[in-house]
Structures are given as C-alpha cells and as structure tokens.
Write a protein that holds these residues in place. Structure first.
Motif, mmCIF file in Angstrom:
data_model
loop_
_atom_site.group_PDB
_atom_site.id
_atom_site.type_symbol
_atom_site.label_atom_id
_atom_site.label_comp_id
_atom_site.label_asym_id
_atom_site.label_seq_id
_atom_site.Cartn_x
_atom_site.Cartn_y
_atom_site.Cartn_z
ATOM 1 N N PRO A 55 0.770 -1.234 0.000
ATOM 2 C CA PRO A 55 0.000 0.000 0.000
ATOM 3 C C PRO A 55 0.811 1.301 0.000
ATOM 4 O O PRO A 55 0.301 2.333 -0.384
ATOM 5 N N SER A 56 2.084 1.283 0.427
ATOM 6 C CA SER A 56 2.818 2.545 0.484
ATOM 7 C C SER A 56 4.283 2.342 0.153
ATOM 8 O O SER A 56 4.828 1.242 0.257
ATOM 9 N N TRP A 57 4.912 3.431 -0.251
ATOM 10 C CA TRP A 57 6.332 3.452 -0.561
ATOM 11 C C TRP A 57 7.115 3.422 0.751
ATOM 12 O O TRP A 57 6.716 4.060 1.726
ATOM 13 N N PRO A 58 8.235 2.707 0.818
ATOM 14 C CA PRO A 58 9.019 2.677 2.060
ATOM 15 C C PRO A 58 9.493 4.079 2.448
ATOM 16 O O PRO A 58 9.814 4.888 1.589
ATOM 17 N N THR A 118 1.551 -16.702 -9.969
ATOM 18 C CA THR A 118 2.913 -17.016 -10.412
ATOM 19 C C THR A 118 3.463 -18.208 -9.650
ATOM 20 O O THR A 118 4.016 -19.146 -10.242
ATOM 21 N N ALA A 119 3.321 -18.197 -8.331
ATOM 22 C CA ALA A 119 3.825 -19.298 -7.506
ATOM 23 C C ALA A 119 3.158 -20.615 -7.876
ATOM 24 O O ALA A 119 3.830 -21.643 -8.016
ATOM 25 N N THR A 120 1.860 -20.594 -8.054
ATOM 26 C CA THR A 120 1.128 -21.816 -8.384
ATOM 27 C C THR A 120 1.533 -22.346 -9.755
ATOM 28 O O THR A 120 1.725 -23.559 -9.929
ATOM 29 N N MET A 136 3.389 -13.006 -1.839
ATOM 30 C CA MET A 136 1.940 -12.938 -1.698
ATOM 31 C C MET A 136 1.554 -12.733 -0.231
ATOM 32 O O MET A 136 0.736 -11.866 0.097
ATOM 33 N N THR A 137 2.174 -13.506 0.645
ATOM 34 C CA THR A 137 1.888 -13.410 2.077
ATOM 35 C C THR A 137 2.280 -12.044 2.620
ATOM 36 O O THR A 137 1.553 -11.448 3.432
ATOM 37 N N ASN A 138 3.409 -11.516 2.157
ATOM 38 C CA ASN A 138 3.873 -10.196 2.575
ATOM 39 C C ASN A 138 2.868 -9.112 2.184
ATOM 40 O O ASN A 138 2.528 -8.241 3.002
ATOM 41 N N VAL A 139 2.388 -9.160 0.957
ATOM 42 C CA VAL A 139 1.413 -8.160 0.503
ATOM 43 C C VAL A 139 0.133 -8.265 1.332
ATOM 44 O O VAL A 139 -0.412 -7.247 1.782
ATOM 45 N N LEU A 140 -0.347 -9.472 1.555
ATOM 46 C CA LEU A 140 -1.569 -9.650 2.340
ATOM 47 C C LEU A 140 -1.371 -9.222 3.800
ATOM 48 O O LEU A 140 -2.246 -8.572 4.386
ATOM 49 N N ALA A 195 -5.988 -8.354 -4.841
ATOM 50 C CA ALA A 195 -5.975 -8.773 -6.242
ATOM 51 C C ALA A 195 -4.551 -9.010 -6.732
ATOM 52 O O ALA A 195 -4.276 -9.999 -7.418
ATOM 53 N N THR A 196 -3.638 -8.121 -6.380
ATOM 54 C CA THR A 196 -2.242 -8.290 -6.793
ATOM 55 C C THR A 196 -1.607 -9.456 -6.057
ATOM 56 O O THR A 196 -0.868 -10.248 -6.654
ATOM 57 N N ALA A 197 -1.887 -9.577 -4.771
ATOM 58 C CA ALA A 197 -1.313 -10.679 -3.983
ATOM 59 C C ALA A 197 -1.692 -12.026 -4.583
ATOM 60 O O ALA A 197 -0.829 -12.882 -4.806
ATOM 61 N N LEU A 198 -2.978 -12.203 -4.865
ATOM 62 C CA LEU A 198 -3.446 -13.483 -5.377
ATOM 63 C C LEU A 198 -3.233 -13.616 -6.881
ATOM 64 O O LEU A 198 -2.795 -14.659 -7.372
ATOM 65 N N GLY A 199 -3.534 -12.536 -7.615
ATOM 66 C CA GLY A 199 -3.505 -12.591 -9.067
ATOM 67 C C GLY A 199 -2.122 -12.533 -9.678
ATOM 68 O O GLY A 199 -1.910 -13.041 -10.783
ATOM 69 N N VAL A 200 -1.165 -11.931 -8.992
ATOM 70 C CA VAL A 200 0.199 -11.867 -9.514
ATOM 71 C C VAL A 200 1.079 -12.868 -8.769
ATOM 72 O O VAL A 200 1.567 -13.833 -9.347
#
Length: 141
Positions: free
Chosen positions: A39-42, A111-113, A91-95, A102-107
C-alpha cells in the motif's frame, strides 16, 4: 507439442519474467514498486530494500536459467518447486501488510502456483529417465 517442449517454454517464460521483473526493481524501483501490491512506498532509506528484492529475483532467474541451459531438467523441476516459495512469500507479505488482495493473489499467488505446476510437470517428465539406469547391469552367463 511434447511435454518436454511445453515445460521448456514455460520454464523459459518464468526465467525471462523473473529476470525482467528483478532488473526493473534494480534499475527503476520507484516505478516498479507500485505494481508489487504493497500500500505505500518505504519511508527514509527503505527504498534500498526494493533493490534487494530485485537482486533476489535476478539470482532466482539465473539459477533456473543455468539449470535449463545445462540440461539439468530434474534439478530445474526441484528448483521451480523451491523457488515458488519466494512468490508465495511475496503474496503473504502483501496480504500481511494490507496491500492489494488482487495483486497478492492474481500476480504473486498465480505465479507461484504456475511455478509449482511447471516444476511438477518437469518432475513427471524426468521421472522415467531418472528411474532407468545409465548402463545395464551385467547378466550372469
């Protein structure tokens, strides 16, 4: 098209995608990072961690590339299975940080799957080859 050719094309696509994505994080993290799903830039000097992520991705791609080019297909299958954990971790980090589902699961998740599927297909392709000994055992006369 044979299973071997399909597996090779899929593995090459993963290698090129991971290499491209990692290079983008190294060269232009400020434009690439928003697509990662967080959600945000470091803040502060945290942008350096994006370069670390890019370097990690480039190394992951190079490992897969070396295994593909040298013909170590069974090791390539194992590496794809193991490296899928990096994408599941992303994915886990984003969630976990309330990023884009959508990005966590869809990208990352997709990709992992797909990496797992490609790795399993390569393992299946090489299963019979690995089971056959290189030289037949001598037979008693």
């Amino acid at each position: 098209m044979s299973l071997r050719k399909i597996n090779t094309v899929l593995a090459a696509a993963f290698i090129l995608f991971i290499l491209w994505f990692g290079t983008e994080f190294i060269l232009r993290p400020e434009t690439t990072a928003p697509g990662f799903g967080l959600p945000s830039w470091p803040s502060g000097d945290g942008g350096g961690f994006l370069v670390v992520k890019g370097i990690r991705d480039v190394v992951l791609a190079l490992v897969l590339g070396v295994l593909l080019v040298t013909g170590h297909r069974r090791a390539l299958g194992w590496a794809l299975l193991v490296e899928a954990f990096a994408a599941y971790g992303d994915m886990t980090n984003v969630l976990a940080h309330h990023g884009s589902v959508a990005t966590a699961l869809g990208v990352h998740g997709l990709t992992a799957t797909l990496m797992v599927v490609n790795g399993l297909l390569i393992m299946h392709e090489t299963r019979k080859v690995a089971a056959v000994p290189a030289t037949p055992a001598p037979q008693p006369a």
